[in-house]
Design an enzyme around this catalytic site. Sequence first.
Site, PDB file in Angstrom:
ATOM      1  N   ARG A  87      31.171  35.610  50.260  1.00  0.00           N
ATOM      2  CA  ARG A  87      30.829  37.039  50.201  1.00  0.00           C
ATOM      3  C   ARG A  87      29.325  37.228  50.405  1.00  0.00           C
ATOM      4  O   ARG A  87      28.886  38.198  51.004  1.00  0.00           O
ATOM      5  CB  ARG A  87      31.261  37.638  48.861  1.00  0.00           C
ATOM      6  CG  ARG A  87      32.771  37.681  48.695  1.00  0.00           C
ATOM      7  CD  ARG A  87      33.172  38.412  47.419  1.00  0.00           C
ATOM      8  NE  ARG A  87      34.631  38.415  47.251  1.00  0.00           N
ATOM      9  CZ  ARG A  87      35.313  37.478  46.594  1.00  0.00           C
ATOM     10  NH1 ARG A  87      34.692  36.463  46.040  1.00  0.00           N
ATOM     11  NH2 ARG A  87      36.627  37.573  46.483  1.00  0.00           N
ATOM     12  N   ASP A 147      40.224  41.123  40.567  1.00  0.00           N
ATOM     13  CA  ASP A 147      40.255  39.730  40.088  1.00  0.00           C
ATOM     14  C   ASP A 147      41.298  39.569  38.976  1.00  0.00           C
ATOM     15  O   ASP A 147      42.051  38.584  38.967  1.00  0.00           O
ATOM     16  CB  ASP A 147      38.861  39.307  39.584  1.00  0.00           C
ATOM     17  CG  ASP A 147      37.831  39.298  40.714  1.00  0.00           C
ATOM     18  OD1 ASP A 147      38.214  39.022  41.868  1.00  0.00           O
ATOM     19  OD2 ASP A 147      36.646  39.575  40.448  1.00  0.00           O
ATOM     20  N   ARG A 150      44.796  39.635  40.440  1.00  0.00           N
ATOM     21  CA  ARG A 150      45.163  38.328  41.028  1.00  0.00           C
ATOM     22  C   ARG A 150      45.571  37.357  39.913  1.00  0.00           C
ATOM     23  O   ARG A 150      46.612  36.699  40.000  1.00  0.00           O
ATOM     24  CB  ARG A 150      43.973  37.772  41.831  1.00  0.00           C
ATOM     25  CG  ARG A 150      43.798  38.530  43.128  1.00  0.00           C
ATOM     26  CD  ARG A 150      42.654  37.990  43.977  1.00  0.00           C
ATOM     27  NE  ARG A 150      42.696  38.652  45.283  1.00  0.00           N
ATOM     28  CZ  ARG A 150      41.618  38.944  46.009  1.00  0.00           C
ATOM     29  NH1 ARG A 150      40.415  38.637  45.583  1.00  0.00           N
ATOM     30  NH2 ARG A 150      41.752  39.537  47.177  1.00  0.00           N
ATOM     31  N   HIS A 174      31.563  39.187  41.193  1.00  0.00           N
ATOM     32  CA  HIS A 174      32.741  39.071  42.053  1.00  0.00           C
ATOM     33  C   HIS A 174      32.458  37.961  43.058  1.00  0.00           C
ATOM     34  O   HIS A 174      32.096  38.215  44.193  1.00  0.00           O
ATOM     35  CB  HIS A 174      32.964  40.404  42.760  1.00  0.00           C
ATOM     36  CG  HIS A 174      34.228  40.455  43.569  1.00  0.00           C
ATOM     37  ND1 HIS A 174      35.442  40.038  43.108  1.00  0.00           N
ATOM     38  CD2 HIS A 174      34.443  40.913  44.828  1.00  0.00           C
ATOM     39  CE1 HIS A 174      36.355  40.228  44.038  1.00  0.00           C
ATOM     40  NE2 HIS A 174      35.775  40.749  45.094  1.00  0.00           N
TER      41      HIS A 174
END
Length: 307
Positions: A87, A147, A150, A174
């Site tokens: 990211r 998150d 998931r 994140h």
Amino acid sequence: MKITVIGAGNVGATTAQRLADKALANEIVLVDVLEGIPQGKALDMYEATPVEKVDTRVLGTNSYDETANSDIVIITAGIARKPGMSRDDLMNTNSAIVKSCAESAVAKSPNAIFIVVSNPLDVMAYVAMKVAGLPRHRIIGMAGILDTARFRSFIALELNVSVEDVNAFVLGGHGDTMVPLARYSTVAGIPITELMDSATVERLIKRTRDGGIEIVNYLKTGSAYYAPSSATVVMVESIVKDKKRILPCSVYLQGEYGLNGMFVGVPVKLGKSGMEKIIEVKLNADEQAALAKSAGDVQGNIAKLKL
Ligand code: APR
């Protein structure tokens, strides 16, 4: 209720569609730099509203004029990851994009609550706050709900139970240093540490940390958007309906958890004013150290920004 979604790509368009389907706004404005894309997608979505039985006007545009007086602005503009990218590799490109979007949007909607989705999330939320001059309760990053979603899905799969009964807790940035907390993650109130052995818990935590790249490696041309858009809509719903849900979001810390001057994921209360409270939970020494490391990574990236 008027909501602007900036970026009519995978995340932005799916978010707008979910908002319309749930009738969370009277008016949704979809903005993108690409000519025709926001207009076409928005018109297509609006044409679905009679079938979905919702009175939501959806409008696509390349200009910010139509976004004026939005109550909520969601920034999803920017490039997405491809295989092999972290990211953080998106930082330079996306910080310039998020900067221009936040500046243009706040000029038309100075009182809006901003939700940032573009990555690297915690740094992009900081960019938006700084350039738009927003008070911290009106700028919130979407990461923790994704998150934890998931983590919850993987726990439910592992134990073969309903996702509804699974709750999870993830702190931190994140990224690769996010901090999923097993002892605060439960199935019908029972900590998962009592339902599976520690090797299994560790495997699920690792899959959660790598959840984004797992999707990128399948898609090859972009990153996840179904779960990210669902997570964004949960935040909007809590704000629009003043539900005061406690959700993990990225917010600007000023001393909470012993951290200062960066966005990082913590549990917050979301209501009609935006981020209404940061919930501080007691962490053990390992958890506090993991959170501090994650926050340190975010701060390191903030230091590299050229705003
Ligand atoms: N203003 C408005 N829109 C822009 C701008 C800008 N300055 N720059 C780029 N965009 C638009 C692109 O034209 C594109 O339509 O942002 C959109 C991004 O869409 P996708 O490429 O499909 O990317 P997406 O999967 O939606 O991800 C967007 O969200 O989850 C994060 O990491 C992800 O940073 C990425 C962002």
